[in-house]
Structures are given as C-alpha cells and as structure tokens.
Design a protein around this motif. Sequence first.
Motif, PDB file in Angstrom:
ATOM      1  N   GLY A  92       1.486  20.850  -8.508  1.00 45.53           N
ATOM      2  CA  GLY A  92       1.114  21.916  -7.980  1.00 45.53           C
ATOM      3  C   GLY A  92      -0.422  21.710  -9.259  1.00 45.53           C
ATOM      4  N   CYS A  93       0.773  21.770 -10.596  1.00 46.67           N
ATOM      5  CA  CYS A  93      -0.424  21.811 -11.415  1.00 46.67           C
ATOM      6  C   CYS A  93      -0.506  20.690 -12.755  1.00 46.67           C
ATOM      7  N   GLY A  94      -1.877  20.440 -13.019  1.00 51.61           N
ATOM      8  CA  GLY A  94      -1.835  19.721 -14.160  1.00 51.61           C
ATOM      9  C   GLY A  94      -2.564  18.175 -12.935  1.00 51.61           C
ATOM     10  N   HIS A  95      -3.025  17.932 -14.028  1.00 53.25           N
ATOM     11  CA  HIS A  95      -3.838  16.690 -13.476  1.00 53.25           C
ATOM     12  C   HIS A  95      -3.675  15.014 -13.385  1.00 53.25           C
ATOM     13  N   ILE A  96      -4.844  15.069 -11.836  1.00 53.03           N
ATOM     14  CA  ILE A  96      -4.533  13.136 -11.301  1.00 53.03           C
ATOM     15  C   ILE A  96      -5.979  12.607 -11.990  1.00 53.03           C
ATOM     16  N   THR A  97      -5.747  11.653 -11.843  1.00 52.90           N
ATOM     17  CA  THR A  97      -7.976  10.952 -12.400  1.00 52.90           C
ATOM     18  C   THR A  97      -7.587  10.458 -11.355  1.00 52.90           C
ATOM     19  N   LEU A  98      -8.863  10.137 -10.270  1.00 50.09           N
ATOM     20  CA  LEU A  98      -9.032   9.114  -9.500  1.00 50.09           C
ATOM     21  C   LEU A  98     -10.048   8.514 -10.359  1.00 50.09           C
ATOM     22  N   LYS A  99      -9.857   6.942 -10.333  1.00 47.66           N
ATOM     23  CA  LYS A  99     -10.869   5.387 -11.146  1.00 47.66           C
ATOM     24  C   LYS A  99     -11.227   5.277 -10.306  1.00 47.66           C
ATOM     25  N   THR A 100     -12.495   4.330 -10.145  1.00 48.00           N
ATOM     26  CA  THR A 100     -12.605   3.146  -9.741  1.00 48.00           C
ATOM     27  C   THR A 100     -13.209   1.991 -10.738  1.00 48.00           C
ATOM     28  N   ARG A 101     -12.757   0.265 -10.030  1.00 47.71           N
ATOM     29  CA  ARG A 101     -13.494  -0.468 -11.014  1.00 47.71           C
ATOM     30  C   ARG A 101     -13.582  -1.487 -10.445  1.00 47.71           C
ATOM     31  N   THR A 102     -14.423  -2.360 -10.020  1.00 48.52           N
ATOM     32  CA  THR A 102     -14.043  -3.504  -9.853  1.00 48.52           C
ATOM     33  C   THR A 102     -13.519  -4.461 -10.903  1.00 48.52           C
ATOM     34  N   ARG A 103     -12.979  -5.761 -10.429  1.00 54.38           N
ATOM     35  CA  ARG A 103     -12.191  -7.194 -11.293  1.00 54.38           C
ATOM     36  C   ARG A 103     -12.495  -8.318 -10.762  1.00 54.38           C
ATOM     37  N   SER A 104     -12.743  -9.196 -11.405  1.00 54.00           N
ATOM     38  CA  SER A 104     -13.440 -10.435 -10.416  1.00 54.00           C
ATOM     39  C   SER A 104     -11.872 -11.791 -10.825  1.00 54.00           C
ATOM     40  N   GLN A 105     -11.629 -12.201  -9.856  1.00 52.97           N
ATOM     41  CA  GLN A 105     -10.885 -13.556 -10.363  1.00 52.97           C
ATOM     42  C   GLN A 105      -9.547 -13.018  -9.698  1.00 52.97           C
ATOM     43  N   VAL A 106      -9.000 -12.120  -9.164  1.00 51.53           N
ATOM     44  CA  VAL A 106      -7.848 -11.615  -8.825  1.00 51.53           C
ATOM     45  C   VAL A 106      -6.882 -12.340  -7.894  1.00 51.53           C
ATOM     46  N   THR A 107      -5.679 -12.917  -8.042  1.00 56.00           N
ATOM     47  CA  THR A 107      -5.231 -13.723  -7.015  1.00 56.00           C
ATOM     48  C   THR A 107      -3.896 -12.280  -6.650  1.00 56.00           C
ATOM     49  N   ILE A 108      -3.577 -12.644  -4.508  1.00 59.68           N
ATOM     50  CA  ILE A 108      -2.943 -11.574  -4.067  1.00 59.68           C
ATOM     51  C   ILE A 108      -2.694 -12.412  -2.772  1.00 59.68           C
ATOM     52  N   ALA A 109      -0.994 -12.629  -3.749  1.00 60.14           N
ATOM     53  CA  ALA A 109       0.504 -12.785  -2.408  1.00 60.14           C
ATOM     54  C   ALA A 109      -0.413 -14.466  -2.807  1.00 60.14           C
ATOM     55  N   GLY A 110      -0.962 -14.269  -4.179  1.00 64.74           N
ATOM     56  CA  GLY A 110      -1.208 -16.614  -3.934  1.00 64.74           C
ATOM     57  C   GLY A 110      -2.211 -16.646  -3.686  1.00 64.74           C
ATOM     58  N   GLN A 111      -3.164 -15.566  -3.205  1.00 61.54           N
ATOM     59  CA  GLN A 111      -4.878 -16.301  -2.881  1.00 61.54           C
ATOM     60  C   GLN A 111      -5.547 -15.912  -3.519  1.00 61.54           C
ATOM     61  N   GLN A 135       1.871   1.302   1.526  1.00 67.04           N
ATOM     62  CA  GLN A 135       1.720  -0.418   1.601  1.00 67.04           C
ATOM     63  C   GLN A 135       1.158  -0.992   2.402  1.00 67.04           C
ATOM     64  N   ASN A 136       1.855  -0.564   3.929  1.00 68.11           N
ATOM     65  CA  ASN A 136       1.383  -1.249   4.251  1.00 68.11           C
ATOM     66  C   ASN A 136      -0.050  -0.832   4.923  1.00 68.11           C
ATOM     67  N   ALA A 137      -0.323   0.676   4.912  1.00 70.41           N
ATOM     68  CA  ALA A 137      -1.959   0.099   4.690  1.00 70.41           C
ATOM     69  C   ALA A 137      -2.311  -0.544   4.043  1.00 70.41           C
ATOM     70  N   VAL A 138      -2.249  -1.057   2.565  1.00 68.38           N
ATOM     71  CA  VAL A 138      -2.902  -1.854   1.943  1.00 68.38           C
ATOM     72  C   VAL A 138      -2.405  -3.022   1.988  1.00 68.38           C
ATOM     73  N   SER A 139      -1.777  -3.537   2.813  1.00 68.54           N
ATOM     74  CA  SER A 139      -1.411  -4.575   3.139  1.00 68.54           C
ATOM     75  C   SER A 139      -2.244  -5.655   3.903  1.00 68.54           C
ATOM     76  N   GLN A 140      -2.923  -4.283   5.315  1.00 70.66           N
ATOM     77  CA  GLN A 140      -3.386  -4.849   6.252  1.00 70.66           C
ATOM     78  C   GLN A 140      -5.002  -5.137   5.896  1.00 70.66           C
ATOM     79  N   HIS A 141      -5.313  -4.531   4.387  1.00 70.34           N
ATOM     80  CA  HIS A 141      -6.584  -4.905   3.962  1.00 70.34           C
ATOM     81  C   HIS A 141      -6.159  -5.865   2.892  1.00 70.34           C
ATOM     82  N   GLN A 142      -5.812  -6.727   3.042  1.00 72.65           N
ATOM     83  CA  GLN A 142      -4.764  -7.679   2.273  1.00 72.65           C
ATOM     84  C   GLN A 142      -5.101  -7.314   0.678  1.00 72.65           C
ATOM     85  N   GLY A 143      -4.683  -6.175   0.205  1.00 67.02           N
ATOM     86  CA  GLY A 143      -4.683  -6.270  -0.865  1.00 67.02           C
ATOM     87  C   GLY A 143      -3.208  -5.295  -1.244  1.00 67.02           C
TER      88      GLY A 143
END
Length: 352
Positions: free
Chosen positions: A256-275, A320-328
Amino acid sequence: MPPMPPLDPSLLLNHLNAAVIVVDERLMVKYANQSCEPLFGLSNRRLKEISLNDCFVEIGVELTQLQHSLSQHQGCAFYALNLVTLDGNHHTVDLFLTPLGPGEGVLEIRVIDQQQRISQELHQYAQHHASQLLVRGLAHEIKNPLGGLRGAAQLLERELPDPELKEFTGIIIEQADRLRSLVDKLLGPQKPGERALGNIHKVLEQVSQLAVLEFSSDLKFVRDYDPSIPDFEMDRDLLQQAVLNIVRNAAQALNGCGHITLKTRTRSQVTIAGQRHRMAIEVSIIDDGPGIDDTLKDTLFYPMVTGKDSGSGLGLSIAQNAVSQHQGKISVDSWPGQTAFTLTLPLSKEQQ
C-alpha cells in the motif's frame, strides 16, 4: 581484372546483429562492434576505455567464470541470461565466449527478447487453455452435488421443529452458496457482455480511484497516457475488473505504499495468437515493488496459484480471461524493483 582487395574483418563484424566484444584477461574491452552501442547505450569509443564489468549494471553470470575460461583457454556458453544495462533497460541474452589467443577472447552476446516473448505468449495461452478445460470440468462436477446439498438443507430446515437447529442448516446453505460463488469466479464470464465505445483512460482513472480508497493515500499513481488513443468497442466492466485485479496485486506487493505507473501506447503490426493486427493498444501497469518470485513465474496465470498467504489465486486468471475475450493478451516482465503487466488489445479496422 585487378584482384579484389581483402575484406576488412571489422566491416563484417559491424554488420552482425549480435554484439561482439574482444576482451583481454582482465576483461578490458579491446574491440566492440557497432551492435554494442545500442545494446549497452555507450559509444564505441567509450566502450574501448572501460572493462566489461562497467558496461552494464547486472548480468546473470559471474565474470570470474569468464576470466577462468580465458585463463584455461576454454570456450563457454550461457543461455537466457538477464542483462540490465546502464540506462536501466532489461534484456534476455545468450552469451558465448571463444578464446582467441593467450589472454584474449571474443564475447558474442545475442539478444533473444523477441524469442522469449513469443515463447512466453505461447506458454501463457497453453496455460490458459489447460486451466479453463480443467476448471470447467471441475465446475460441472462440483455444482451438481452442491445444488443437491443446498436443496436437501432447505427441505430439512422446513421440517426442523427446533429453531435453534435451523442455525446449522443455515450454515450448510451459506457454505454451499460460498462454494458456488467461488466456482463461478473460477469460470469467469464465458460470454462477452454488452460492448460499447469506451475510453481506456476513463477505465484506468476509475481503477486508480478505487485502489486508493481500498488501500491508502500512500499509494501514488503516475500517469503516462497517450492522448491519441481512440475510443474502442469494449466490455467496460470486464476490462475494469481485469485492470483492477492487476493493480490490486501491485498494491499488495507494495504494502500500500509505493508507485504504480499507468501507461498507454499504440502499437502497429501486432501478432496475437498467430493473428496479425494492424493496430493495438498497450496498457501497462508498472510497480516498483520487489518483483515476482521466480518459482511463480511459470504458473502465474493458473487459477489458485498465489504468492500471498491470504490470496485466492484467481485475480490474474480472471484478468487473462477478460483480456482474451477482447482478443487480446497479457505479458509480464519482472525483476527486483519493477514489475510490468502489459495488456495488448487489438483495434478493429473501423476503430483505427
């Protein structure tokens, strides 16, 4: 036709992707090819002025082993070493030492980060698939007797003349409901919920507010957002739960004491599960805690696996289940002082 001039070996070495370093018996750098510069973040001129030990913060092998091999005129190889460079970057490398002559040797350092990431992704998908099959089978076997147990307790409760005895049937019903809830959590949502256009930064802000309320104001959030990220089709509640589970793990690792960084970026040409996906969003949750125990890394996303005494071991499996349902996908990098979970969520063609 005039003879071809002899090739300069240094020109050939400079075209290699691997970092090549020639060292003496004291591990002083005598030569470094051009691939060493981007790897170590040092100029070629600077590299030739220092010892190998000054090229990085940490490498997963004792340098005395290299010196001993040089003195014995023996080659050696080390695989999947953790390399931390002076600029704080972490790499996984294979290292090979080949003696040249008396007191000299060639070090070849190959960065295998990409291969490691691919292997990690395949391993995680295998984990996820195997655990889901196991859990679904167990859920079917557990839910049926639980329903019968609960129904029998309800019938018995109606027949009991003594109100005090109904306390025990109430306990049976309560515990049966608790077990059913646990099984439902293990399964997680099996079908996508309602999808709507949403903003990932609003999800992250909601999670950070909940985490501060749950833990303490000593938990500091650092935002590193890419404002160009578009809204996209999402199950907001599902994604929020996934991010919240990871942030909770980070907060608990930090006590409960420290730093958490929330970072967002875009990436092009990404392969997920062979797609292959033309564009994807990356959401990284980074903490400066102690890192993940090596004994847990290979089973991190299995249900019921946890490093906490009071943990259920369901948080990352549900995420992981939630992200997988977004094909991620979810990837993780961890070492003492930093742990980074990265959610990669592909965008549809209409959202790019």
